[in-house]
Design a protein around this motif. Structure first.
Motif, PDB file in Angstrom:
ATOM      1  N   ALA A 498       0.396  -0.411  -4.286  1.00  0.00           N
ATOM      2  CA  ALA A 498       1.088  -1.201  -5.309  1.00  0.00           C
ATOM      3  C   ALA A 498       2.603  -1.125  -5.105  1.00  0.00           C
ATOM      4  O   ALA A 498       3.310  -2.131  -5.199  1.00  0.00           O
ATOM      5  CB  ALA A 498       0.709  -0.709  -6.707  1.00  0.00           C
ATOM      6  N   ASN A 502       5.188  -4.212  -4.290  1.00  0.00           N
ATOM      7  CA  ASN A 502       6.338  -4.542  -5.141  1.00  0.00           C
ATOM      8  C   ASN A 502       7.622  -4.573  -4.328  1.00  0.00           C
ATOM      9  O   ASN A 502       8.477  -5.441  -4.510  1.00  0.00           O
ATOM     10  CB  ASN A 502       6.469  -3.526  -6.276  1.00  0.00           C
ATOM     11  CG  ASN A 502       5.285  -3.556  -7.223  1.00  0.00           C
ATOM     12  OD1 ASN A 502       4.489  -4.495  -7.203  1.00  0.00           O
ATOM     13  ND2 ASN A 502       5.152  -2.538  -8.051  1.00  0.00           N
ATOM     14  N   GLU A 547       7.509  -6.105  -9.025  1.00  0.00           N
ATOM     15  CA  GLU A 547       6.234  -5.965  -9.734  1.00  0.00           C
ATOM     16  C   GLU A 547       5.923  -7.225 -10.536  1.00  0.00           C
ATOM     17  O   GLU A 547       4.777  -7.665 -10.606  1.00  0.00           O
ATOM     18  CB  GLU A 547       6.303  -4.743 -10.666  1.00  0.00           C
ATOM     19  CG  GLU A 547       4.962  -4.372 -11.259  1.00  0.00           C
ATOM     20  CD  GLU A 547       5.032  -3.138 -12.166  1.00  0.00           C
ATOM     21  OE1 GLU A 547       6.140  -2.610 -12.370  1.00  0.00           O
ATOM     22  OE2 GLU A 547       3.973  -2.729 -12.664  1.00  0.00           O
ATOM     23  N   ASN A 551       2.680  -9.660 -10.193  1.00  0.00           N
ATOM     24  CA  ASN A 551       1.806  -9.930 -11.328  1.00  0.00           C
ATOM     25  C   ASN A 551       1.667 -11.421 -11.616  1.00  0.00           C
ATOM     26  O   ASN A 551       0.598 -11.873 -12.029  1.00  0.00           O
ATOM     27  CB  ASN A 551       2.295  -9.174 -12.575  1.00  0.00           C
ATOM     28  CG  ASN A 551       1.741  -7.756 -12.628  1.00  0.00           C
ATOM     29  OD1 ASN A 551       0.692  -7.509 -13.197  1.00  0.00           O
ATOM     30  ND2 ASN A 551       2.431  -6.825 -11.980  1.00  0.00           N
ATOM     31  N   TYR A 600      -6.007   1.618  -7.677  1.00  0.00           N
ATOM     32  CA  TYR A 600      -5.004   0.556  -7.577  1.00  0.00           C
ATOM     33  C   TYR A 600      -4.813  -0.136  -8.920  1.00  0.00           C
ATOM     34  O   TYR A 600      -3.685  -0.369  -9.361  1.00  0.00           O
ATOM     35  CB  TYR A 600      -5.428  -0.438  -6.499  1.00  0.00           C
ATOM     36  CG  TYR A 600      -4.520  -1.631  -6.345  1.00  0.00           C
ATOM     37  CD1 TYR A 600      -3.349  -1.546  -5.588  1.00  0.00           C
ATOM     38  CD2 TYR A 600      -4.832  -2.855  -6.936  1.00  0.00           C
ATOM     39  CE1 TYR A 600      -2.514  -2.653  -5.436  1.00  0.00           C
ATOM     40  CE2 TYR A 600      -4.008  -3.962  -6.777  1.00  0.00           C
ATOM     41  CZ  TYR A 600      -2.850  -3.855  -6.030  1.00  0.00           C
ATOM     42  OH  TYR A 600      -2.031  -4.949  -5.879  1.00  0.00           O
ATOM     43  N   ARG A 604      -1.513  -0.303 -11.188  1.00  0.00           N
ATOM     44  CA  ARG A 604      -0.946  -1.605 -11.543  1.00  0.00           C
ATOM     45  C   ARG A 604      -0.944  -1.862 -13.032  1.00  0.00           C
ATOM     46  O   ARG A 604      -0.275  -2.767 -13.503  1.00  0.00           O
ATOM     47  CB  ARG A 604      -1.734  -2.715 -10.839  1.00  0.00           C
ATOM     48  CG  ARG A 604      -1.346  -2.903  -9.377  1.00  0.00           C
ATOM     49  CD  ARG A 604      -0.758  -4.301  -9.209  1.00  0.00           C
ATOM     50  NE  ARG A 604      -0.104  -4.516  -7.939  1.00  0.00           N
ATOM     51  CZ  ARG A 604       1.216  -4.431  -7.769  1.00  0.00           C
ATOM     52  NH1 ARG A 604       2.015  -4.116  -8.768  1.00  0.00           N
ATOM     53  NH2 ARG A 604       1.748  -4.665  -6.594  1.00  0.00           N
TER      54      ARG A 604
END
Lengths: 633, 633
Positions: A498, A502, A547, A551, A600, A604
């Motif tokens: 993750a 990012n 991030e 998303n 994960y 997240r």
């Protein structure tokens, strides 16, 4: 918004249906919230391409977003993002390219180009500063990328270009866009332009990108130039390009996929090299770069150019010049189809570029066909008479041409990548069809790189190496602040992957080449961003932006119906261990993947089904997306 | 820094060894990076109290940080943080209190008070705006908190106070600080003041806290007052205080720990109530609040005051007035020692407040002693003749007094909480000593609230309910953006708990009461912070600040040697299922805790050993701490 440091505040929107061209203001909050490049593109894609839109239909858009650093002079800041709904995966599509046309777009005064609708007749989009024209593509349609570029050079001198080849015209789902010998390859962006009957985009700009603090920026660029110059990776890249570590991948790690992932190193090639008294196998740039390189054609403003421009005078393939095969292509047109003849690999590379096919996807698809043929699942009738065995480079060349033109039984079978091909054939061939979410994997045998297996599985655009860029960390066992990474165990990977994703989103948003992640890391960005934009954005906020972008991309997929079940791995990776070599015995069984997925999703803040939680989305300042798709926990 | 919205830019530092008093500037970057309150305190603690410092030695400090909202008029913004190295846990110590003295400290022109060194003789610290004096505590030392407060009322009229009782003087590790009938209870802050021979702090300020946008703030305060007024929780809190849901905890959830956590609901009390024809058990505020309440003494500026000020005229205990027992105290002096007589519970509460003992820790320690006595591990000699059985309130009263004064065998045994007591006794009594990291748990039987079990285990200050505040989400199954939370399963908890902790850190940094988390949630803060400070800090940045604070606190512990092994649960919670009631059969076996720890560390970006990774710390703008303690992965 008005122009200010780093941004013009202008979006160019071109509708190919109505021929409407308009300039719109960039939303005021976009820079601080999404930074630029892929950040802008991902958000616009989410906002403007509705769920269920046909990727090859009028509703899909091609959103072209040069990174924030493009056109600013910052070293390796050359990457432009092509954002679209992928016809290959049905989900979020992104393809990055060191595109001159992105730089020209910036110079023409635009932060972003949105292409929507579809033309009835083939057209070109010609942009010269404020002069934007949609013109008939007379004489262009049907040309290869190289032919189109050559023609454009005469007719539009000084313009940077983006062209699709025959593959894009034929709506080949693995078709790419060529941007002056740099390719926006993955996920079928060429098919999207093809569906819009847009053969090419030509751009020329005459403005200077606004810079908040030009003096400070000059200083920083000078400092970084020195860092790059003295960095050992720069020399390696300049001498041998991205394939420099091919031998290490084969012999030290055993994670170079060969023979459609039946093997983890290129045994036959090493045997031949030994027999012929060579130190290096033919695929190895240590073999071919010194022999064939005639120059370099780096991405704009690269200060660690990996380009190995080569000239091949081949008995079989004639004389051709091309950018030397990247590491990934040495696999996709080499190892994975077991071809050990450099000139053939280079020719396949050249051909794919000309025809407009993504080299990774094309090669992996051919590899699948070879295995199917050797297993007797494909007959000579299916292959149009080709003896499609592993190692048969001649057959691969023919197969590739057929794919681009959907020609014959074989062309029709393979044209849309390995997922469609294996679904068309059936008969158990899905079990050796290598793909995630429909996208063919790059040259990392993730059975022996388990964090990277997770990265493949969860990747928003399918099996790629760039969204996380974590292969290096995994293979070396450390990078930047990461240490003690164990590639052989499928645990403790969630945060690592993750975090890498990012951070790489920041590289994509700024348009910085990921090969410079060993120089800029994370800390390099805040001063550069501040010099360009005037915004003081620290490491923490940058990571939040990264991030946030990830998303939004995930949310796009969720809205399309993607869930945990789509974060999957090919059968072979899960069930068939690497048979020999340094990674012998390794594979990623489903329970190991499951554990890594749980990790994960926890890292997240997503639900166990892989849906971003409302809480996480609100905490990323995305309350609207929380409403749209957010999960409770 | 200079005074500006929300901040004076002034730190008051008082050295009790040298008697040096100085005013220092608040570091310029503190507000944006740590916001205030516990954010400031945690960072200063990390910077100034070195690893290995004796918590009761000269190196420890008491850092008193009123929350950002304290003194601004924002509803429930009354909390001041006491930050210290905890003598109870040996790690990070924090105790929050709705302290009038915090408000006065703000009005006196200070963002923070750092008390360091230690006095030879008992002293008081008297602060009146810029006039700061260390004076002999003549006539104060030896007094109870109530006596000291009464004396100070005469001698220092108009001053807000903080006093330790005899327990603090006697370096009792579970001693608290009383701030005008509000207690900074947990982790032994009273012992820290005791070790410094600082009996009390008296503060009076005459200034107005600077506000960036007073008009906007007034508007917001008015709007929120209405929200609070109309919120159903306000009425419930005002009528019955924090124990309002005690019956629900017993009968609907079966997670009210009784008889030293041998049971999950107060069976005997319900049986008695039934026999006596009562609807409510005596502990239930529905029973006692209407009968005993004579008024309210809310925290400063509370607009949903839960205070139930009571007057008890008891045959046994005489007449006394006190703030009615909180939910936690109804457990610690009620359920967990199986005392079902309200007047005795109230008296124990009153006594603990007077003597300066944390009610939770004291009660749980007595509960352990009762079990040890009933099991024959403690003899009458050990109890100084007390018949220390469950339900014996008289014995509990005597035990409590002995603890405060370290009197007799029993007082010496119990004075420092359950961990020390069980270590002193040994003989397997550790197995029913309820604590995490040395701190006794509050009134949530986490065997049936598994996310809360994780929260206990990972909590930086030991088993508390406030660091995460997640018990509500877990017990109801939803809260704010969280839905579908399953308290009975030990999975999918890592992100949930980490998120709650980060958010609660914002409550502590602003000094907002956590009982208003059903009103402000997260979204309430940005406009309030902006009105007070002028800083535009969105949800995402706030959450990063919360996460940063939590990581600094964790880093403090890591530097002291804390690792995964310290993120543990008491034997009883792991191995002994709840025997009956709605949560019958639930417990948290080690493998379940292990799984949740893995999840939590992934969600936090910490190593498998529970150490913040360098990557995460750098991404939180804490590169120095990354150097100090950061892990590779």
């Amino acid at each position: 918004m008005e122009a200010k440091g780093g941004y013009w505040g202008r979006i160019l929107r071109v509708n190919l249906t109505t021929k409407d061209v308009r300039v719109e203001p960039l939303p005021e909050y976009f820079p601080r919230k999404y930074l630029g490049g892929v950040g802008f593109g991902t958000r616009v894609l989410y906002d403007e391409v509705p769920a269920g839109a046909d990727p090859l239909g009028e509703e899909n858009k091609m959103i072209i977003t040069p990174g924030l650093f493009v056109g600013t002079g910052i070293g390796t800041g050359s990457k432009t993002a092509f954002n679209f709904k992928s016809p290959l995966t049905g989900g979020y599509g992104r393809a990055m390219s060191g595109a001159k046309m992105g730089e020209e777009l910036k110079k023409a005064g635009y932060d972003m180009l949105i292409i929507e609708g579809r033309s009835e007749e083939p057209v070109l989009l010609v942009i010269e500063d404020d002069d934007v024209r949609i013109v008939p593509a007379d004489g262009y349609w049907g040309l290869t990328t190289g032919e189109a570029r050559a023609k454009a050079k005469g007719e539009y001198p000084g313009f940077a270009t983006a062209f699709i080849g025959p593959a894009g015209e034929n709506l080949n789902l693995i078709a790419m866009i060529d941007t002056d010998e740099r390719q926006a390859g993955r996920g079928g962006p060429g098919a999207v332009l093809g569906s819009k009957k847009l053969k090419g985009i030509l751009v020329r700009g005459s403005k200077k990108v606004p810079i908040a603090n030009p003096e400070k920026l000059r200083e920083l660029i000078k400092e970084w130039a020195l860092v790059f110059k003295n960095h050992p990776a720069t020399k390696a890249d300049m001498e041998y390009g991205s394939g420099e570590f091919l031998d290490w991948m084969n012999r030290e790690r055993g994670t170079f996929p060969v023979r459609n992932w039946q093997m983890g190193f290129f045994k036959k090639a090493y045997e031949r090299a030994k027999k012929e008294g060579r130190e290096h196998i033919e695929l190895d740039p240590y073999f071919w770069a010194p022999r064939y390189r005639v120059g370099r054609r780096p991405c704009p403003l690269c200060n660690k150019p990996c380009s190995q421009y080569i000239k091949v005078e081949s008995k079989k393939w004639g004389t051709f010049m091309t950018d030397g095969p990247e590491y990934e292509t040495l696999y996709s047109f080499g190892g994975v189809i077991e071809v050990d003849d450099f000139e053939t690999v280079a020719y396949l590379n050249y051909l794919a570029d000309q025809l407009g096919l993504d080299t990774i996807s094309a090669g992996v698809t051919i590899a699948w066909a070879m295995e199917a043929y050797e297993r007797g699942l494909l007959t000579k009738e299916d292959t149009d008479g080709l003896e499609l065995t592993f190692g048969n480079g001649d057959a691969a060349v023919e197969a590739l041409k057929k794919m681009a033109y959907r020609e014959g039984n074989l062309g029709k079978l393979l044209a849309d990548g390995v997922k469609r091909a294996s679904e068309r054939l059936g008969r158990g061939s899905e079990k050796f069809a290598l793909h995630v979410k429909g996208m063919e994997p790059p040259a990392y045998d993730v059975r022996g790189i388990k964090g990277m297996a997770l990265a493949f599985a969860v990747n928003v655009r399918g099996a790629d190496h760039l969204t996380s860029g974590a292969y290096g960390t995994e293979l070396v066992g450390k990078w930047w602040k990461f240490e003690g990474v164990d590639r052989t165990k499928g645990e403790n990977k969630g945060f690592e992957i993750a975090f890498h994703e990012n951070l790489m989103a920041i590289y994509d948003a700024t348009g910085t080449c990921k090969f410079s992640r060993h120089m800029y890391y994370l800390e390099g960005f805040p001063p550069l961003v501040e010099a360009v934009t005037g915004m003081n954005i620290g490491e923490a906020e940058l990571m939040v932006i990264g991030e946030r972008i990830m998303n939004v991309a995930r949310a796009f997929n969720v809205r399309e119906g993607f869930t945990r079940k789509d974060d999957n791995l090919p059968y072979r990776i899960m069930w068939e261990p690497i048979p020999e070599g340094p990674s012998k015995g390794l594979h990623v069984p489903p329970w190991e993947l499951d554990r890594m997925l749980d990790e994960y999703y926890q890292a997240r803040g997503w639900s166990r089904d892989g849906i971003p939680t409302k809480a996480k989305l609100v905490a990323l300042d995305l309350p609207d997306i929380a409403e749209d798709i957010g999960a409770g926990i």
